[in-house]
Design a protein around this motif. Structure first.
Motif, PDB file in Angstrom:
ATOM      1  N   ILE A   1      -6.329   1.404  -5.000  1.00  0.00           N
ATOM      2  CA  ILE A   1      -5.236   0.584  -4.467  1.00  0.00           C
ATOM      3  C   ILE A   1      -5.578  -0.909  -4.489  1.00  0.00           C
ATOM      4  O   ILE A   1      -4.770  -1.743  -4.906  1.00  0.00           O
ATOM      5  CB  ILE A   1      -4.855   1.036  -3.041  1.00  0.00           C
ATOM      6  CG1 ILE A   1      -4.034   2.326  -3.121  1.00  0.00           C
ATOM      7  CG2 ILE A   1      -4.057  -0.048  -2.307  1.00  0.00           C
ATOM      8  CD1 ILE A   1      -3.571   2.873  -1.780  1.00  0.00           C
TER       9      ILE A   1
ATOM     10  N   ASP B   1       0.829  -1.208   0.000  1.00  0.00           N
ATOM     11  CA  ASP B   1       0.000   0.000   0.000  1.00  0.00           C
ATOM     12  C   ASP B   1       0.865   1.261   0.000  1.00  0.00           C
ATOM     13  O   ASP B   1       0.570   2.226  -0.717  1.00  0.00           O
ATOM     14  CB  ASP B   1      -0.921   0.008   1.229  1.00  0.00           C
ATOM     15  CG  ASP B   1      -2.013  -1.042   1.140  1.00  0.00           C
ATOM     16  OD1 ASP B   1      -2.134  -1.667   0.078  1.00  0.00           O
ATOM     17  OD2 ASP B   1      -2.735  -1.245   2.138  1.00  0.00           O
TER      18      ASP B   1
ATOM     19  N   ILE C   1      -6.187   6.428  -3.763  1.00  0.00           N
ATOM     20  CA  ILE C   1      -6.578   5.551  -2.655  1.00  0.00           C
ATOM     21  C   ILE C   1      -7.670   4.571  -3.077  1.00  0.00           C
ATOM     22  O   ILE C   1      -7.639   3.392  -2.736  1.00  0.00           O
ATOM     23  CB  ILE C   1      -7.064   6.378  -1.437  1.00  0.00           C
ATOM     24  CG1 ILE C   1      -5.918   7.246  -0.899  1.00  0.00           C
ATOM     25  CG2 ILE C   1      -7.598   5.456  -0.340  1.00  0.00           C
ATOM     26  CD1 ILE C   1      -4.759   6.445  -0.341  1.00  0.00           C
TER      27      ILE C   1
ATOM     28  N   GLN D   1       1.054   4.212  -2.850  1.00  0.00           N
ATOM     29  CA  GLN D   1       0.847   5.623  -2.510  1.00  0.00           C
ATOM     30  C   GLN D   1       1.998   6.480  -3.013  1.00  0.00           C
ATOM     31  O   GLN D   1       1.783   7.558  -3.591  1.00  0.00           O
ATOM     32  CB  GLN D   1       0.687   5.771  -1.000  1.00  0.00           C
ATOM     33  CG  GLN D   1      -0.603   5.175  -0.440  1.00  0.00           C
ATOM     34  CD  GLN D   1      -0.602   5.089   1.076  1.00  0.00           C
ATOM     35  OE1 GLN D   1       0.211   5.735   1.748  1.00  0.00           O
ATOM     36  NE2 GLN D   1      -1.500   4.277   1.635  1.00  0.00           N
TER      37      GLN D   1
END
Length: 490
Positions: A163, A150, A160, A154
């Motif tokens: 993801i 994650d 977001i 990012q």
């Protein structure tokens, strides 16, 4: 079933060695319990027809039912549990490769609050013990961390809300090229091509502690809080795995994502040489299934391998989804073994036959002219052996011919025969014959013994055979079958 029972017993013995207890859960759950836990694979859940009342579905795995069970039993704050049961998925089957719609899973999970990475390390140690005992040949435990993945996404600029879907695409790198995965991310998932290229610079990396050290030096990545936290966990885990002698089997693989939504930390899966599709064939040359029928068996499809034989990870928030209070938020980590995929590999590597039963003694009779068959005498000898706990059988025929009786014993690989003769019985004697002895062996034709010493003699000979050529029964059946060190031809 003989092979499957051996797999079950091997796995269960290791689970118990590490202090696990077993539980059971229903084969179906409330549909709302399963909804939203499996990401893109949710479409594979079998929904039961609405017949009024509660809406239910067949369980997809054993993890979500375990989490629901923990939440319903809040007094249990820590447990090592194992569960062996069938699960159901509306996937396209490939029978010879262990891909089925109804199949067994063997799960081991540790629930409770402990110091970081200790339960995770023991799970991976359990994994190596089981796979080494099953003698599946070479295998690799691929490992990653959801926070590392994650954080990486990012830093690379993935929105977001994308993801999880991008993770699912990256997870396909074990069976697709980077070009195919990149195309899925940019065209189907509508990700910026520059972001996809930045991701590609990382997710194709794999290694061991040296990869961890390389990532620690990347200030662009370590400035991300989630990524740094994941690296810290991974470093501590590697320290413990060194002590437990697991590191030689490990591959830190940044492409490993695991599609299930409930994972929050360490994730891993086990692959063997048979996991991937056959090597040396491009996607275009691989044989496609002849039928477009979604129910068709795809065993002959060369684009499909057996896949991973075990997988799992840490899921600290799943139990809390079902809990009514903070007390019910129990962190967990676990692994699931796919028995049918392990079975496919084991069976493909076998070079001999496996006994279908565990009979140790075949009771037979012979005689000359006027032979009565000695049926009741054979039954009585079997009764004596059964009472003593010896596995025995006889032919269901009044006057069986001796060759037919020997053929029955040989067909099932029975190691010993007890032969009754009318004259010998009058003297209180029977003959014990070990099957399969070579010509010239002093006991080739059997040994006469007193009837009252039959049980003791049988036990003595079974113990000797067990200590020499392998145990009689399921353990011995499989121990006597050679396993070739080769890639299974599936």
């Amino acid at each position: 079933m003989v092979i499957r029972d051996k797999i079950f017993s091997t796995i269960t013995d290791v689970f118990k060695r590490h202090g696990a207890v077993t539980i059971d859960t229903p084969v179906f759950e409330l549909r709302e319990v399963l909804t939203g836990k499996y990401g893109e694979d949710s479409k594979l859940i079998y929904d039961l027809a609405d017949q009024g009342g509660e809406i239910c579905s067949l369980r997809y795995d054993l993890t979500v039912p375990f989490a629901r069970w923990l939440a319903m039993n809040p007094t249990i704050q820590s447990i090592k549990r194992y569960h062996i049961a069938k699960v159901y998925r509306r996937d396209q089957p490939a029978m010879t490769k262990g891909r089925m719609r109804e199949f067994y899973q063997c799960d081991f999970d540790i629930a409770g609050t402990y110091d970081p990475m200790l339960p995770d390390a023991e799970i991976l140690r359990i994994t190596t013990e089981i796979l080494d005992n099953l003698d599946l040949g070479n295998y690799t435990i691929k490992i990653n961390h959801r926070k590392i993945l994650d954080g990486l996404f990012q830093v690379c600029g993935v929105p977001i809300d994308k993801i999880r879907s991008i993770s699912s695409a990256v997870d396909k790198l074990d069976k697709a090229t980077w070009e195919d995965v990149r195309r899925e991310m940019t065209e189907e998932k509508e990700l910026d091509p520059e972001v996809a290229d930045r991701i590609g610079g990382y997710v194709q990396k794999k290694g061991g502690r040296e990869l961890l050290d390389e990532l620690l030096e990347d200030e662009n990545l370590t400035s991300n809080e989630a990524f740094a936290s994941g690296l810290k966990d991974m470093g501590l885990l590697f320290d413990y795995l060194e002590v437990l002698h697991v590191m030689p089997k490990l591959s830190f693989d940044l492409s490993l994502a695991r599609g299930l939504d409930y994972y929050t930390g360490i994730i891993y899966e086990v692959v063997t040489e048979a996991s991937a599709p056959p090597a040396g064939k491009s996607a275009k040359l691989r044989r496609a299934p002849k039928s477009d029928d979604p129910d068709a068996d795809r065993s002959s499809d060369d684009s499909i391998g057996i896949g991973s034989i075990a997988a799992g990870g840490r899921y600290d928030e799943l139990v809390g989804m079902f809990a009514n209070s903070a007390k019910g938020r129990v962190p967990c980590v676990g692994i699931s073994f796919g028995v049918d995929r392990i079975f496919s590999i084991t069976k493909a590597r076998m070079t001999g036959e496996v006994r279908g039963n565990e009979v140790e003694v075949y009771v037979m009779a012979f005689g000359g002219k006027g032979f009565t068959g000695l049926l009741k005498e054979r039954m009585e000898v079997c009764r004596i052996l059964w009472d003593a706990g010896v596995k025995a059988e006889f032919m269901y025929k009044n006057k069986p011919k001796l060759p037919h009786q020997f053929a029955g014993a040989e067909k099932n690989g029975v190691p010993f025969a007890v032969v009754l003769g009318e004259d010998e019985l009058k003297e209180g004697k029977v003959k014990i014959k070990e099957m399969g002895l070579p010509e010239g062996h002093p006991e080739k034709n059997g040994v006469d013994i007193n009837m009252d010493g039959l049980v003791a003699q049988i036990r003595k000979r079974l113990a000797k055979k067990e200590g020499g050529a392998g145990a009689v029964g399921i353990e011995g059946n499989l121990r006597s079958v050679a396993l070739e060190e080769k890639t299974p031809e599936v």
